[in-house]
Design an enzyme around this catalytic site. Structure first.
Site, PDB file in Angstrom:
ATOM      1  CB  ALA A  61      36.031  46.651  39.939  1.00 32.60           C
ATOM      2  N   GLY A 104      39.239  42.281  40.237  1.00 34.07           N
ATOM      3  CA  GLY A 104      38.947  42.451  41.879  1.00 34.07           C
ATOM      4  C   GLY A 104      38.132  41.354  42.465  1.00 34.07           C
ATOM      5  CD  GLU A 107      43.393  42.875  42.279  1.00 34.40           C
ATOM      6  OE1 GLU A 107      44.654  43.370  42.441  1.00 34.40           O
ATOM      7  OE2 GLU A 107      42.478  43.475  42.100  1.00 34.40           O
ATOM      8  CD  GLU A 127      42.833  43.445  37.172  1.00 30.45           C
ATOM      9  OE1 GLU A 127      42.309  43.177  38.098  1.00 30.45           O
ATOM     10  OE2 GLU A 127      43.507  42.601  36.636  1.00 30.45           O
TER      11      GLU A 127
END
Length: 245
Positions: A61, A104, A107, A127
């Site tokens: 992210a 992310g 993911e 994270e």
């Protein structure tokens, strides 16, 4: 534009295109991927998702944006809702990963049905080291892919997984040596998938992704639909004709 989209008769090839930000997933990219999902929901096709030729799939992210998000942003499920939508696309999806797929970005690859990668690819969930959790699918998709104990290790430690280990533990389906071979490998996998009946593929994906409580009722209902499909009759007739020759 944060995405490049190539249309083919049976598939879309979608390339993340933020090389200056290492394909970090920001609000603009999320919106663009939602648009892609809308197209594939309206006109079901296969999907090949890649990060381009710069040796990066998605480096996570956008941390600058993520740092400013508060609890209401978390509850809005910005990335999680997108990845769930990708996971639920009608026909199979393949992520073609070169270089880092972190946070992310990892993911996003897990949201696809299958993954191919280069020898220099690696995956990781850092994270907890940033004071948050992997909240966009890794806590449930990663255990399904590699098993609970290994997933917990990766989520708790933030350790990176290289391509060889990713193949060994079932995180990816295929590894290619050279980046130039990556898209060909993704297309070859989709070409094999495309030999199947589109309706059978769609219902198979629904069945595999359904919760355990849905079985066997979902399987029986899906098979009943397929047994009445003209495509099933055509394919089985062709199969029997070939055996008689």
């Amino acid at each position: 534009m944060s995405l490049r989209v190539e249309e083919r008769p049976d598939r879309l090839v979608v390339t993340l295109d933020r090389p200056e930000k290492r394909n970090a997933i920001d609000a603009e990219l999320v919106a663009a991927l939602h648009e892609v999902c809308g197209r594939l929901e309206a006109e079901p096709r296969l999907l090949l998702l890649t990060g381009g030729a710069d040796g990066i799939f998605a480096a996570g992210a956008d941390i600058a944006q993520l740092r400013e998000r508060g609890r209401l942003d978390a509850l809005a499920a910005i990335n999680s809702a997108l990845f769930a939508r990708i996971r639920a696309l009608p026909l199979p999806t393949v992520a073609a990963v070169d270089g880092p797929a972190l946070g992310g970005g990892a993911e996003l690859s897990y949201a696809c049905d299958l993954r191919v990668c280069t020898a220099r690819a690696f995956f990781g969930q850092p994270e907890v080291r940033l004071g948050i959790l992997a909240g966009a699918g890794a806590t449930h998709r990663l255990p399904a892919l590699v098993g609970e104990a290994r997933a917990k290790e990766l989520l708790f430690t933030g350790r990176r997984v290289d391509a060889a280990e990713a193949l060994r533990i079932g995180l990816v389906n295929r590894v290619v040596d050279e980046p130039s071979e990556l898209l060909d490998a993704g297309h070859e996998l989709l070409d094999e998938i495309a030999k199947g009946s589109p309706l059978a593929l769609r219902l198979t994906k629904l069945a595999v992704d359904a919760p355990a409580a849905a079985h066997p009722a979902l399987d029986l209902a899906s098979q009943a639909v397929l047994f009445e499909d003209e495509e099933k009759r055509r394919r089985m007739t062709e199969f029997l004709d070939r055996r008689r020759r």
